[in-house]
Motif scaffolding. Structure first.
Motif, PDB file in Angstrom:
ATOM      1  N   ALA A   1       0.686  -1.122   0.081  1.00 29.94           N
ATOM      2  CA  ALA A   1      -0.020   0.094  -0.039  1.00 29.94           C
ATOM      3  C   ALA A   1       1.139   1.434  -0.105  1.00 29.94           C
ATOM      4  O   ALA A   1       0.696   2.168  -0.752  1.00 29.94           O
ATOM      5  CB  ALA A   1      -0.798  -0.145   1.179  1.00 29.94           C
TER       6      ALA A   1
ATOM      7  N   LEU B   1      -4.340   3.239   4.956  1.00 28.64           N
ATOM      8  CA  LEU B   1      -4.991   1.804   4.836  1.00 28.64           C
ATOM      9  C   LEU B   1      -5.281   1.419   6.194  1.00 28.64           C
ATOM     10  O   LEU B   1      -4.637   1.481   7.081  1.00 28.64           O
ATOM     11  CB  LEU B   1      -3.994   0.877   3.962  1.00 28.64           C
ATOM     12  CG  LEU B   1      -4.633  -0.551   4.000  1.00 28.64           C
ATOM     13  CD1 LEU B   1      -5.832  -0.663   3.323  1.00 28.64           C
ATOM     14  CD2 LEU B   1      -3.502  -1.332   3.390  1.00 28.64           C
TER      15      LEU B   1
ATOM     16  N   SER C   1      -9.908   2.184   2.820  1.00 29.72           N
ATOM     17  CA  SER C   1      -9.110   3.300   2.353  1.00 29.72           C
ATOM     18  C   SER C   1      -9.815   4.110   1.366  1.00 29.72           C
ATOM     19  O   SER C   1     -10.959   3.692   0.779  1.00 29.72           O
ATOM     20  CB  SER C   1      -7.781   2.771   1.613  1.00 29.72           C
ATOM     21  OG  SER C   1      -7.025   3.967   1.006  1.00 29.72           O
TER      22      SER C   1
ATOM     23  N   LEU D   1      -6.769   0.170  -4.817  1.00 29.96           N
ATOM     24  CA  LEU D   1      -6.522  -1.357  -4.227  1.00 29.96           C
ATOM     25  C   LEU D   1      -7.330  -2.378  -5.202  1.00 29.96           C
ATOM     26  O   LEU D   1      -7.111  -3.594  -5.138  1.00 29.96           O
ATOM     27  CB  LEU D   1      -7.131  -1.557  -2.944  1.00 29.96           C
ATOM     28  CG  LEU D   1      -6.229  -0.821  -1.837  1.00 29.96           C
ATOM     29  CD1 LEU D   1      -6.772  -0.589  -0.661  1.00 29.96           C
ATOM     30  CD2 LEU D   1      -4.829  -1.413  -1.728  1.00 29.96           C
TER      31      LEU D   1
END
Length: 246
Positions: A111, A119, A136, A142
């Protein structure tokens, strides 16, 4: 604690963190590099470095540690020292806990590579399944196009979990209930495409999908007797076909 297995993006970082946790200097330990790791590309395919750091103990200290253990064993009764499967369970639980912890650390590292700094990861366990819910404001990053990034991340997370766990666990990732929404969308699409195949009398081909998504469509249409479904090609370009039964 006189030994620790530590992961980090690089070997040097892993060693530094391990020494801090053990509270010792580099001269007091033996370092074994279990995995050099690799950077990957844009965070994908990256592997963390893994090191095992063991505090060296001299002979006098060993004698001091062993002697009380012998005396203690002499006064225990059979029920206290008899083997117990609970010890094995504890060991497995501890190993699984480490595997989950290292997997979460790995996801956080990816991330960061993706410039995602907010996150949050929540975990739940159901038997052999470990569900990690990722949250997030950059959820779209993602998930990726049709969930491709999320699927790739899940595969990498499973590899990390396998490295640290001695018992079988399955890692499942989700972002904002994307999996459930994607399943509903595929089921609706399956019905529309099946109706089209029957209406036109021609087979309908889908774009390439993962085996999991193809299975969703197969299952959604399994009760219909006017069409048949089958897959064609090889991964990652394997796709599903709906053909009307004439």
């Amino acid at each position: 604690m006189n030994q620790i297995t530590q992961t980090a993006p690089t070997k040097e970082e892993a060693i530094t963190v391990a020494l801090q946790k053990l509270g010792v200097s580099k001269q007091e330990v033996t370092i074994t590099v279990l995995d050099e790791g690799k950077k990957g590309f844009l965070g994908f395919g990256a592997k963390p470095a893994v090191v095992q750091v063991t505090v060296r103990i001299n002979e006098e200290k060993v004698e001091e540690v062993h002697q009380p253990e012998v005396e203690t064993l002499e006064v225990k009764d059979e029920t206290e020292i008899s083997p117990s499967t609970s010890n094995e369970v504890d060991n497995l639980e501890g190993t699984n806990h480490l595997a989950i912890e290292e997997t979460i650390n790995y996801i956080n590292e990816i991330a960061k590579e993706m410039k995602i700094d907010d996150l949050e990861i929540n975990q739940t366990k159901e038997g052999k399944f470990v569900y990690l819910q990722l949250n997030s404001k950059k959820a779209a990053l993602l998930i990726g196009k049709r969930g491709q990034t999320l699927n790739a991340l899940e595969s990498l997370a499973q590899l990390v979990a396998n490295k640290f766990s001695n018992s079988f666990i399955i890692i499942k990732l989700d972002v904002g209930n994307y999996r459930e929404k994607r399943q509903e969308s595929l089921e609706q699409l399956a019905e529309r495409m099946a109706d089209k195949a029957v209406r036109t009398g021609n087979k309908v081909e889908f774009e390439p999908m993962t085996s999991f998504e193809r299975k969703i469509i197969h299952n959604a249409l399994s009760v219909r007797v006017d069409i048949e479904t089958y897959s064609v090609g090889t991964d990652p370009n394997r796709y599903l076909v709906i053909e009307p039964i004439k």
